[in-house]
Design a protein around this motif. Structure first.
Motif, PDB file in Angstrom:
ATOM      1  N   ALA A   1      24.437  32.213  42.985  1.00  0.00           N
ATOM      2  CA  ALA A   1      25.143  33.410  41.925  1.00  0.00           C
ATOM      3  C   ALA A   1      24.083  33.883  41.256  1.00  0.00           C
ATOM      4  O   ALA A   1      23.320  33.285  40.603  1.00  0.00           O
ATOM      5  CB  ALA A   1      26.224  32.994  41.235  1.00  0.00           C
ATOM      6  N   SER A   2      23.979  35.321  41.328  1.00  0.00           N
ATOM      7  CA  SER A   2      22.848  36.115  40.631  1.00  0.00           C
ATOM      8  C   SER A   2      23.194  37.103  39.731  1.00  0.00           C
ATOM      9  O   SER A   2      22.477  37.680  39.158  1.00  0.00           O
ATOM     10  CB  SER A   2      21.760  36.654  41.896  1.00  0.00           C
ATOM     11  OG  SER A   2      22.418  37.612  42.411  1.00  0.00           O
ATOM     12  N   GLY A   3      24.431  37.323  39.741  1.00  0.00           N
ATOM     13  CA  GLY A   3      24.886  38.409  38.858  1.00  0.00           C
ATOM     14  C   GLY A   3      26.290  38.953  39.199  1.00  0.00           C
ATOM     15  O   GLY A   3      26.863  38.421  39.975  1.00  0.00           O
ATOM     16  N   TRP A   4      26.628  40.114  38.645  1.00  0.00           N
ATOM     17  CA  TRP A   4      27.832  40.654  38.766  1.00  0.00           C
ATOM     18  C   TRP A   4      27.760  42.255  39.072  1.00  0.00           C
ATOM     19  O   TRP A   4      27.002  42.876  38.645  1.00  0.00           O
ATOM     20  CB  TRP A   4      28.671  40.694  37.638  1.00  0.00           C
ATOM     21  CG  TRP A   4      29.066  39.288  37.136  1.00  0.00           C
ATOM     22  CD1 TRP A   4      28.422  38.341  36.261  1.00  0.00           C
ATOM     23  CD2 TRP A   4      30.268  38.678  37.792  1.00  0.00           C
ATOM     24  NE1 TRP A   4      29.014  37.108  35.972  1.00  0.00           N
ATOM     25  CE2 TRP A   4      29.902  37.094  36.962  1.00  0.00           C
ATOM     26  CE3 TRP A   4      31.131  38.717  38.628  1.00  0.00           C
ATOM     27  CZ2 TRP A   4      31.023  35.935  37.218  1.00  0.00           C
ATOM     28  CZ3 TRP A   4      32.216  37.654  38.799  1.00  0.00           C
ATOM     29  CH2 TRP A   4      31.914  36.388  38.093  1.00  0.00           C
ATOM     30  N   ALA A   5      28.621  42.854  40.179  1.00  0.00           N
ATOM     31  CA  ALA A   5      28.458  43.871  40.483  1.00  0.00           C
ATOM     32  C   ALA A   5      29.903  44.459  40.017  1.00  0.00           C
ATOM     33  O   ALA A   5      30.798  44.027  40.330  1.00  0.00           O
ATOM     34  CB  ALA A   5      28.314  44.130  42.197  1.00  0.00           C
ATOM     35  N   THR A   6      29.840  45.754  39.481  1.00  0.00           N
ATOM     36  CA  THR A   6      31.195  46.578  39.134  1.00  0.00           C
ATOM     37  C   THR A   6      31.609  47.420  40.210  1.00  0.00           C
ATOM     38  O   THR A   6      30.650  48.190  40.777  1.00  0.00           O
ATOM     39  CB  THR A   6      30.601  47.349  37.746  1.00  0.00           C
ATOM     40  OG1 THR A   6      30.024  46.468  36.793  1.00  0.00           O
ATOM     41  CG2 THR A   6      31.761  48.289  37.433  1.00  0.00           C
ATOM     42  N   ASP A   7      32.851  47.287  40.066  1.00  0.00           N
ATOM     43  CA  ASP A   7      33.379  48.204  41.304  1.00  0.00           C
ATOM     44  C   ASP A   7      34.016  49.454  40.197  1.00  0.00           C
ATOM     45  O   ASP A   7      34.975  49.138  39.262  1.00  0.00           O
ATOM     46  CB  ASP A   7      34.815  47.810  41.902  1.00  0.00           C
ATOM     47  CG  ASP A   7      35.489  48.551  42.855  1.00  0.00           C
ATOM     48  OD1 ASP A   7      36.146  49.360  42.462  1.00  0.00           O
ATOM     49  OD2 ASP A   7      35.611  47.931  44.230  1.00  0.00           O
ATOM     50  N   ALA A   8      33.433  50.650  40.817  1.00  0.00           N
ATOM     51  CA  ALA A   8      33.670  51.883  39.866  1.00  0.00           C
ATOM     52  C   ALA A   8      35.244  52.084  39.686  1.00  0.00           C
ATOM     53  O   ALA A   8      35.747  52.219  38.711  1.00  0.00           O
ATOM     54  CB  ALA A   8      33.074  52.930  40.493  1.00  0.00           C
ATOM     55  N   ARG A   9      35.841  52.075  40.798  1.00  0.00           N
ATOM     56  CA  ARG A   9      37.203  52.341  40.848  1.00  0.00           C
ATOM     57  C   ARG A   9      37.985  51.379  39.701  1.00  0.00           C
ATOM     58  O   ARG A   9      39.111  51.822  39.014  1.00  0.00           O
ATOM     59  CB  ARG A   9      37.844  52.467  42.256  1.00  0.00           C
ATOM     60  CG  ARG A   9      39.382  52.771  42.238  1.00  0.00           C
ATOM     61  CD  ARG A   9      39.821  52.930  43.677  1.00  0.00           C
ATOM     62  NE  ARG A   9      39.748  51.592  44.502  1.00  0.00           N
ATOM     63  CZ  ARG A   9      40.804  50.883  44.615  1.00  0.00           C
ATOM     64  NH1 ARG A   9      42.103  51.478  44.230  1.00  0.00           N
ATOM     65  NH2 ARG A   9      40.514  49.653  45.063  1.00  0.00           N
ATOM     66  N   LEU A  10      38.027  50.199  40.079  1.00  0.00           N
ATOM     67  CA  LEU A  10      38.642  49.071  39.113  1.00  0.00           C
ATOM     68  C   LEU A  10      38.149  49.334  37.508  1.00  0.00           C
ATOM     69  O   LEU A  10      38.948  48.914  36.903  1.00  0.00           O
ATOM     70  CB  LEU A  10      38.194  47.827  39.718  1.00  0.00           C
ATOM     71  CG  LEU A  10      38.630  47.358  41.056  1.00  0.00           C
ATOM     72  CD1 LEU A  10      38.369  46.020  41.427  1.00  0.00           C
ATOM     73  CD2 LEU A  10      40.125  47.725  41.156  1.00  0.00           C
ATOM     74  N   HIS A  11      36.858  49.891  37.578  1.00  0.00           N
ATOM     75  CA  HIS A  11      36.336  49.880  36.119  1.00  0.00           C
ATOM     76  C   HIS A  11      37.096  50.921  35.411  1.00  0.00           C
ATOM     77  O   HIS A  11      37.725  50.801  34.185  1.00  0.00           O
ATOM     78  CB  HIS A  11      35.006  49.918  36.304  1.00  0.00           C
ATOM     79  CG  HIS A  11      34.535  50.223  34.911  1.00  0.00           C
ATOM     80  ND1 HIS A  11      34.233  51.280  34.143  1.00  0.00           N
ATOM     81  CD2 HIS A  11      33.628  48.976  33.911  1.00  0.00           C
ATOM     82  CE1 HIS A  11      33.730  51.027  32.921  1.00  0.00           C
ATOM     83  NE2 HIS A  11      33.416  49.741  32.485  1.00  0.00           N
ATOM     84  N   ARG A  12      37.267  52.020  36.264  1.00  0.00           N
ATOM     85  CA  ARG A  12      37.980  53.110  35.524  1.00  0.00           C
ATOM     86  C   ARG A  12      39.445  52.802  35.259  1.00  0.00           C
ATOM     87  O   ARG A  12      39.935  53.304  34.479  1.00  0.00           O
ATOM     88  CB  ARG A  12      37.841  54.360  36.623  1.00  0.00           C
ATOM     89  CG  ARG A  12      36.692  55.025  36.595  1.00  0.00           C
ATOM     90  CD  ARG A  12      36.626  56.291  37.365  1.00  0.00           C
ATOM     91  NE  ARG A  12      37.266  56.390  38.671  1.00  0.00           N
ATOM     92  CZ  ARG A  12      36.341  56.083  39.684  1.00  0.00           C
ATOM     93  NH1 ARG A  12      35.044  56.177  39.601  1.00  0.00           N
ATOM     94  NH2 ARG A  12      36.990  55.991  40.834  1.00  0.00           N
TER      95      ARG A  12
END
Length: 394
Positions: A22-33
């Motif tokens: 596990a190296s980090g986190w990726a943001t989903d733009a639609r879910l973030h909005r």
């Protein structure tokens, strides 16, 4: 792995893997909005409240994909730690941790469907247990498939698994019906054959294939579409195809996400090793399951025999003419000097009576919840029993 603390991140980011870590986190733009807009209305929403809210939305919304995305993001840590705890068992598999993470997280829709937060308590705790069970089942299933020959595997699977395997391979409905009936005849004839282990069953002898073909030709009237008589060579080919499709469905070849590009990968000796050890506990469980199935089959046989004897004489005569003498409804109507619709109505009513008896027994004895799919399966079981019962009386 860095644990997320921010509410927005918890419901909109997904775990990244690098070199199977596990190296980090990726943001989903639609879910973030989406979660930002939700929190703009109030900053007092807590994690547990949002989890329950999006869980309910995933089950009741007309467009549940957004809620499903939020819940999949929410359960990332639970999935990771469930897989991490099973690492000692995963060492023996060719798949990597990131692959198992993907296998487990794919079960989120099923988890949300079966979990009731009001009853189960913590959604994360329920999910953690289910993720672990998904991986264990995957390992058990693959281990079982590796041990079994195709002929033995077909004696251990359920009708549901076979149908799902054939549907997954794109077979049309008439073909699936023929293959399932051929498989049913195969298990009926070949399962009782004496053999030290079901797993290592070899292909049936020509005489057995001939018996299976004869039995199939007797049973083919129950198919919804017309089916010509089959030779033993055709039945053998169908059963062989069933075995191949079931194996492919239960144990799909998985390409690791971290594998080198084609042309750069090298094989390992362990890829060709086969585990020939056999667990005594597994054998005992297998024997117990087989004994249980045979016991249930005997109970059903006794139940339906008694139910048939309790029918009135006209109903018993009708069953004998239809199943034992293989007369059509029109021929029966002519012989009994009645209208064909009378024969059809009486035959349907008799079947419904036997179906009700078998369904009630399934509810009371096997504690099966009756659904439309269950009724269809019980109806098919009843039809097979009637065919076999009256054929044996010849």
């Amino acid at each position: 792995m860095r644990v997320r603390q921010n509410i927005t991140d918890i419901f909109s980011t997904f775990l990244l893997f690098s070199d199977d870590r596990a190296s980090g986190w990726a943001t989903d733009a639609r879910l973030h909005r989406s979660i930002k807009a939700f929190l703009d209305n109030s900053d007092k929403y807590k994690e547990d409240f949002l989890a329950v809210y999006w869980h309910k939305q995933s089950q009741t919304s007309k467009n549940p994909q957004l809620a499903l995305g939020h819940m999949s993001a929410y359960l990332q840590e639970s999935c990771y730690w469930s897989v991490h705890k099973l690492l000692p068992r995963l060492q023996e598999s060719q798949e990597k941790m990131s692959d198992f993470f993907q296998i487990a997280i794919a079960g989120v829709p099923k988890i949300l469907h079966t979990c009731n937060p009001d009853v189960s308590g913590s959604l994360k705790a329920y999910a953690s247990t289910t993720f672990a069970n998904i991986i264990r089942n995957y390992l058990r299933q693959n281990r079982e498939v590796n041990f079994c020959t195709d002929w033995g595997l077909l004696l251990k699977i359920s009708r549901k698994i076979l149908i799902e395997s054939l549907q997954n391979s794109g077979y049309d409905t008439p073909t699936i019906e023929r293959y399932v009936l051929a498989w049913s005849c195969y298990t009926h004839i070949y399962l009782p054959q004496k053999s030290p282990q079901i797993r290592q069953r070899k292909a049936p002898d020509p005489e057995i294939w001939q018996q299976i073909a004869v039995y199939y030709n007797q049973m083919r009237r129950q198919l919804s579409s017309n089916s010509a008589e089959c030779t033993k060579e055709t039945i053998e080919r169908w059963i062989s195809e069933c075995g191949a499709q079931v194996r492919k469905y239960l144990y799909p070849s998985i390409k690791s996400l971290n594998s080198p590009k084609p042309g750069y990968e090298e094989g390992e000796i362990q890829d060709d090793l086969v585990d020939t050890s056999s667990s005594l506990l597994t054998e005992l469980i297998e024997q117990e399951e087989q004994t249980t199935r045979l016991d249930q089959k005997n109970q059903i046989n006794t139940l339906l025999q008694e139910a048939v004897t309790k029918l009135d004489e006209s109903a018993q005569q009708l069953l004998q003419l239809y199943y034992q003498q293989n007369l059509t409804q029109q021929q029966i109507a002519k012989q009994l000097a009645v209208q064909q619709y009378t024969v059809s109505r009486k035959l349907s009513k008799t079947r419904e009576s036997l179906l009700l008896t078998l369904t009630r027994w399934s509810q009371e004895t096997l504690h099966i919840t009756v659904t439309s799919d269950v009724v269809k399966y019980i109806s098919t079981t009843l039809e097979e029993w009637l065919q076999t019962y009256y054929t044996q009386k010849l």
